[in-house]
Motif scaffolding. Structure first.
Motif, PDB file in Angstrom:
ATOM      1  N   TYR A 185     -10.576  -4.722   4.760  1.00 52.48           N
ATOM      2  CA  TYR A 185     -10.579  -5.602   6.052  1.00 52.48           C
ATOM      3  C   TYR A 185      -9.283  -5.933   6.451  1.00 52.48           C
ATOM      4  O   TYR A 185      -8.614  -6.267   5.763  1.00 52.48           O
ATOM      5  N   GLY A 186      -9.040  -5.649   7.743  1.00 53.09           N
ATOM      6  CA  GLY A 186      -7.822  -5.917   8.396  1.00 53.09           C
ATOM      7  C   GLY A 186      -7.851  -7.146   9.415  1.00 53.09           C
ATOM      8  O   GLY A 186      -8.729  -7.991   9.140  1.00 53.09           O
ATOM      9  N   LYS A 187      -6.813  -7.402  10.101  1.00 55.99           N
ATOM     10  CA  LYS A 187      -6.853  -8.565  10.959  1.00 55.99           C
ATOM     11  C   LYS A 187      -7.450  -8.222  12.467  1.00 55.99           C
ATOM     12  O   LYS A 187      -6.767  -7.074  12.906  1.00 55.99           O
ATOM     13  N   ALA A 188      -8.134  -8.908  13.097  1.00 59.02           N
ATOM     14  CA  ALA A 188      -8.634  -8.613  14.492  1.00 59.02           C
ATOM     15  C   ALA A 188      -7.435  -8.648  15.412  1.00 59.02           C
ATOM     16  O   ALA A 188      -6.507  -9.295  15.213  1.00 59.02           O
ATOM     17  N   LYS A 189      -7.282  -7.768  16.577  1.00 57.18           N
ATOM     18  CA  LYS A 189      -6.378  -7.892  17.571  1.00 57.18           C
ATOM     19  C   LYS A 189      -6.410  -9.156  18.348  1.00 57.18           C
ATOM     20  O   LYS A 189      -7.477  -9.669  18.433  1.00 57.18           O
TER      21      LYS A 189
ATOM     22  N   PHE B 185      -4.667   2.547   9.311  1.00 51.12           N
ATOM     23  CA  PHE B 185      -5.296   2.241   7.749  1.00 51.12           C
ATOM     24  C   PHE B 185      -4.761   3.411   7.244  1.00 51.12           C
ATOM     25  O   PHE B 185      -4.485   3.457   5.808  1.00 51.12           O
ATOM     26  N   ILE B 186      -5.262   4.793   7.823  1.00 57.58           N
ATOM     27  CA  ILE B 186      -5.079   6.084   7.211  1.00 57.58           C
ATOM     28  C   ILE B 186      -3.858   6.887   7.763  1.00 57.58           C
ATOM     29  O   ILE B 186      -4.240   7.720   8.887  1.00 57.58           O
ATOM     30  N   PRO B 187      -2.626   6.674   7.389  1.00 61.64           N
ATOM     31  CA  PRO B 187      -1.650   7.285   8.119  1.00 61.64           C
ATOM     32  C   PRO B 187      -1.866   9.131   8.331  1.00 61.64           C
ATOM     33  O   PRO B 187      -1.662   9.638   9.274  1.00 61.64           O
ATOM     34  N   THR B 188      -2.494   9.633   7.419  1.00 65.73           N
ATOM     35  CA  THR B 188      -2.696  10.981   7.147  1.00 65.73           C
ATOM     36  C   THR B 188      -3.950  11.579   7.984  1.00 65.73           C
ATOM     37  O   THR B 188      -4.352  12.534   7.984  1.00 65.73           O
ATOM     38  N   ALA B 189      -4.809  10.624   8.759  1.00 64.26           N
ATOM     39  CA  ALA B 189      -6.165  10.846   9.113  1.00 64.26           C
ATOM     40  C   ALA B 189      -6.006  12.175  10.382  1.00 64.26           C
ATOM     41  O   ALA B 189      -5.087  11.928  11.114  1.00 64.26           O
ATOM     42  N   LYS B 190      -6.994  12.990  10.026  1.00 61.45           N
ATOM     43  CA  LYS B 190      -7.035  14.010  11.162  1.00 61.45           C
ATOM     44  C   LYS B 190      -8.385  13.978  12.237  1.00 61.45           C
ATOM     45  O   LYS B 190      -9.214  13.683  11.291  1.00 61.45           O
ATOM     46  N   SER B 191      -8.109  14.306  13.346  1.00 64.90           N
ATOM     47  CA  SER B 191      -9.220  14.037  14.433  1.00 64.90           C
ATOM     48  C   SER B 191     -10.464  14.773  13.925  1.00 64.90           C
ATOM     49  O   SER B 191     -11.641  14.389  13.950  1.00 64.90           O
ATOM     50  N   GLU B 192     -10.375  16.090  13.296  1.00 65.98           N
ATOM     51  CA  GLU B 192     -11.333  16.983  12.942  1.00 65.98           C
ATOM     52  C   GLU B 192     -12.366  16.395  11.893  1.00 65.98           C
ATOM     53  O   GLU B 192     -13.540  16.713  11.687  1.00 65.98           O
ATOM     54  N   ASP B 193     -11.441  15.565  10.960  1.00 64.95           N
ATOM     55  CA  ASP B 193     -12.489  14.920   9.858  1.00 64.95           C
ATOM     56  C   ASP B 193     -13.410  13.662  10.264  1.00 64.95           C
ATOM     57  O   ASP B 193     -13.998  13.154   9.405  1.00 64.95           O
ATOM     58  N   TRP B 194     -13.490  13.246  11.460  1.00 65.80           N
ATOM     59  CA  TRP B 194     -14.067  12.211  11.797  1.00 65.80           C
ATOM     60  C   TRP B 194     -14.825  12.288  12.933  1.00 65.80           C
ATOM     61  O   TRP B 194     -14.389  12.868  14.124  1.00 65.80           O
ATOM     62  N   ASP B 195     -15.982  11.767  13.181  1.00 65.65           N
ATOM     63  CA  ASP B 195     -16.950  11.670  14.242  1.00 65.65           C
ATOM     64  C   ASP B 195     -17.391  10.159  14.866  1.00 65.65           C
ATOM     65  O   ASP B 195     -17.501   9.492  13.910  1.00 65.65           O
TER      66      ASP B 195
ATOM     67  N   LEU C 195      -5.690   6.396  -0.640  1.00 66.61           N
ATOM     68  CA  LEU C 195      -5.694   6.949   0.750  1.00 66.61           C
ATOM     69  C   LEU C 195      -4.970   6.376   1.737  1.00 66.61           C
ATOM     70  O   LEU C 195      -4.270   6.845   2.786  1.00 66.61           O
ATOM     71  N   ILE C 196      -4.815   4.912   1.623  1.00 66.52           N
ATOM     72  CA  ILE C 196      -4.493   4.019   2.821  1.00 66.52           C
ATOM     73  C   ILE C 196      -2.864   4.225   2.546  1.00 66.52           C
ATOM     74  O   ILE C 196      -2.182   4.019   3.794  1.00 66.52           O
ATOM     75  N   MET C 197      -2.278   4.343   1.349  1.00 69.21           N
ATOM     76  CA  MET C 197      -0.763   4.341   1.089  1.00 69.21           C
ATOM     77  C   MET C 197      -0.198   5.641   1.208  1.00 69.21           C
ATOM     78  O   MET C 197       1.282   5.549   1.015  1.00 69.21           O
TER      79      MET C 197
ATOM     80  N   VAL D 112     -13.266  -7.106  13.964  1.00 71.34           N
ATOM     81  CA  VAL D 112     -12.357  -6.949  12.713  1.00 71.34           C
ATOM     82  C   VAL D 112     -12.077  -5.300  12.192  1.00 71.34           C
ATOM     83  O   VAL D 112     -13.100  -5.006  11.945  1.00 71.34           O
ATOM     84  N   PRO D 113     -10.955  -4.763  12.245  1.00 64.93           N
ATOM     85  CA  PRO D 113     -10.981  -3.471  11.901  1.00 64.93           C
ATOM     86  C   PRO D 113     -11.260  -3.306  10.274  1.00 64.93           C
ATOM     87  O   PRO D 113     -10.797  -4.215   9.778  1.00 64.93           O
ATOM     88  N   HIS D 114     -12.192  -2.330   9.970  1.00 64.06           N
ATOM     89  CA  HIS D 114     -12.396  -2.295   8.414  1.00 64.06           C
ATOM     90  C   HIS D 114     -12.812  -0.834   8.134  1.00 64.06           C
ATOM     91  O   HIS D 114     -13.372  -0.196   8.827  1.00 64.06           O
ATOM     92  N   LEU D 115     -12.009  -0.229   6.813  1.00 58.19           N
ATOM     93  CA  LEU D 115     -12.419   0.930   6.374  1.00 58.19           C
ATOM     94  C   LEU D 115     -13.298   0.691   5.295  1.00 58.19           C
ATOM     95  O   LEU D 115     -12.871   0.194   4.211  1.00 58.19           O
ATOM     96  N   ASP D 116     -14.383   1.186   5.472  1.00 64.25           N
ATOM     97  CA  ASP D 116     -15.434   0.803   4.607  1.00 64.25           C
ATOM     98  C   ASP D 116     -16.016   2.070   3.653  1.00 64.25           C
ATOM     99  O   ASP D 116     -16.518   3.005   4.395  1.00 64.25           O
ATOM    100  N   THR D 117     -16.143   2.201   2.307  1.00 64.54           N
ATOM    101  CA  THR D 117     -16.926   2.946   1.790  1.00 64.54           C
ATOM    102  C   THR D 117     -18.391   2.316   1.747  1.00 64.54           C
ATOM    103  O   THR D 117     -18.528   1.064   1.759  1.00 64.54           O
ATOM    104  N   ARG D 118     -19.453   3.240   2.135  1.00 65.59           N
ATOM    105  CA  ARG D 118     -20.795   2.814   2.064  1.00 65.59           C
ATOM    106  C   ARG D 118     -21.464   3.516   1.343  1.00 65.59           C
ATOM    107  O   ARG D 118     -21.190   5.179   1.044  1.00 65.59           O
TER     108      ARG D 118
END
Length: 499
Positions: A288-292, A379-389, A160-162, A300-306
């Motif tokens: 996990y990425g690097k903090a700004k 993180f996800i170049p193809t992310a669409k606004s409507e898919d995220w709350d 998904l990230i690539m 720290v930004p992270h994209l997590d499966t939960r």
């Protein structure tokens, strides 16, 4: 107010993961002790321990880059990562003991196997990640960690990230398969269900309004029933204040010298939660990425499966927010009323030092959803606004205290404050918090009941076989523990099968 005074051995304030852990440990070590718990809300694990209010990572420093700092000479300091990993191993052993002895059931409801990954972009960050990997992978605690900057391999790990990422982009990641996702809300509720069967008296909708020391060195609490408004007095030999952000005010009421010159600064978190099952299915890791620059470590930004309620979800964040409340259900006056004559200069000194944090928080609060989406697209170049709350996570109160380095230092971590006689202890701070709860509560037991430690040591070693030893220096014991915990907690499977 009622004049009745109820006496008990131990009072735990707050029904979160810390009180749940301490209560469970004490019931194993001293089953005859009477324990009472007071919680303001109507059930356990609703504030910082709740699964929607924390990151849910089994913090073992496998992927969190802020636990491995690059030193001026370019080398990477891994001492904090080692210490946090060792502490998480202690939690795993204790949970394994509880499951094996049938004190809690269905570990799949609170812990899942999940790869932990770190991902960075840009030449400089890739060089840092490689050095970090070299420093960690030779350590037995981090065995099995892989490093790659090969786009084909990364596509395999994080499709998904690539997806749709420019081939010219310099990117690298590390991956380790022994990571976990932990639902601390579910675990907290399980532990309180267990404590109920051990005759622990848990009072929900009860607020501790005042704490004072009595002439015999014990503690008297004024406790209000929030349903009826009636107040009662309770007396205990030992009190633990584990009320999350609410702990600071209660610590101040005790009047103990150790609680003076300590302030708190609240930071809230906002997560983006994916609502599209097709997108959720394409990702299976915590990345996990690097903090700004200027950001607090908890951001720290992270994209997590939960795994929440036995359902796979996908979260991105956290974005920092600001509210003067110390708890999600707290008061708008929490920050103001926490300023006392003994900590006002500590707070002011911190304010002067932390201008970059203040600026960062203001910028974060002002972000629109679309600006947050832009950060997600890193993180996800193809992310669409409507898919995220957007979901507002819990409040964390960072500790501000005077240290040998100077006045008003903002601490990022978990702090235990104990009175000199060990009759009262309070837990303050934030991450790695819940993940290291067992280690932290053993520290409380050690400080507060030193005279019982010889008698209790055998039982502690039964619950935590590595107690008193370094796993890093004992690879054989580490292997044995990994095998035992993986088996009892059901962590041998790669992709969990949900009920």
């Amino acid at each position: 107010m009622s004049n009745s005074l109820t006496k008990t051995d131990v009072i735990l304030i707050g029904a979160g993961i810390m009180s749940a852990t301490l209560g469970t440990l004490l019931k194993e070590l001293a089953p005859e002790w009477n324990i009472k718990v007071f919680e303001k809300l109507d059930k356990a694990g609703e504030e910082s321990s709740n699964e929607w209010n924390n990151a849910g990572t089994g913090h073992a420093a496998l992927c969190e880059l802020n636990y491995t700092v690059q030193k001026p000479d370019g080398s990477v300091d891994i001492s904090k990562a080692i210490s946090i990993n060792e502490q998480f191993q202690v939690s795993m052993q204790f949970w394994s003991y509880l499951v094996t002895h049938k004190l809690i059931h269905n570990p799949i409801d609170f812990i899942m196997p999940l790869p932990h990954m770190s991902m960075v972009q840009g030449q400089e960050n890739v060089a840092f990640l490689k050095k970090r990997y070299e420093a960690l992978s030779s350590n037995p605690l981090f065995q099995g960690m892989e490093f790659s900057e090969d786009p084909a391999k990364l596509k395999e790990w994080i499709p998904l990230i690539m997806q749709n990422r420019p081939t010219s982009e310099v990117i690298a990641a590390t991956k380790i398969d022994t990571g976990t996702d932990v639902n601390f809300g579910a675990l907290t509720r399980m532990l309180f269900d267990h404590l109920k069967t051990r005759n622990v008296d848990i009072k929900y909708k009860h607020s501790v309004d005042h704490i004072k020391r009595t002439s015999d060195g014990q503690w008297e609490l004024k406790v209000r029933n929030l349903n009826t408004g009636a107040a009662d007095r309770h007396k205990a030999k030992f009190v633990f204040i584990g009320g999350g952000g609410g702990s600071l005010h209660l610590l101040q009421k005790t009047g103990i010298p150790e609680g003076k010159h300590i302030g708190g600064f609240p930071v809230s978190g906002i997560f983006m939660v994916c609502n599209n099952p097709e997108v959720i299915e394409q990702h299976h890791a915590k990345v996990y990425g690097k903090a700004k620059v200027g950001a607090p470590p908890m951001s720290v930004p992270h994209l997590d499966t939960r795994y929440i309620d036995n359902k796979k979800s996908l979260l991105f964040g956290p974005f920092a927010g600001f509210s003067p409340r110390f708890l999600k259900t707290g008061s708008l006056f929490d920050l103001v009323t926490s300023v006392k004559p003994n900590n006002v200069f500590t707070m002011l000194a911190a304010g002067a030092k932390e201008m970059s944090l203040t600026k960062y928080l203001i910028q974060q609060v002002m972000l629109s959803k679309e600006q947050r989406m832009e950060e997600l697209r890193e993180f996800i170049p193809t992310a669409k606004s409507e898919d995220w709350d957007l979901v507002v996570a819990g409040q964390r109160v960072q500790v501000i205290k005077d240290t040998p380095d100077g006045k008003g230092k903002l601490q990022f971590g978990t702090e235990v404050i104990t009175s000199s006689d060990g009759s009262i202890a309070a837990l303050l701070g934030a991450s790695p918090g819940a993940s290291t709860a067992v280690h932290v509560m053993l520290e409380v037991i050690n400080k507060c009941f030193p005279e019982r430690m010889n008698e209790w040591e055998g039982k502690i070693k039964e619950m935590i076989p590595s107690y008193g030893q370094s796993l890093m220096n004992n690879p054989e014991l580490l292997r044995e523990i990994h095998t035992t915990t993986a088996k009892s907690l059901g962590l041998n499977k790669n992709e969990p099968v949900l009920k």
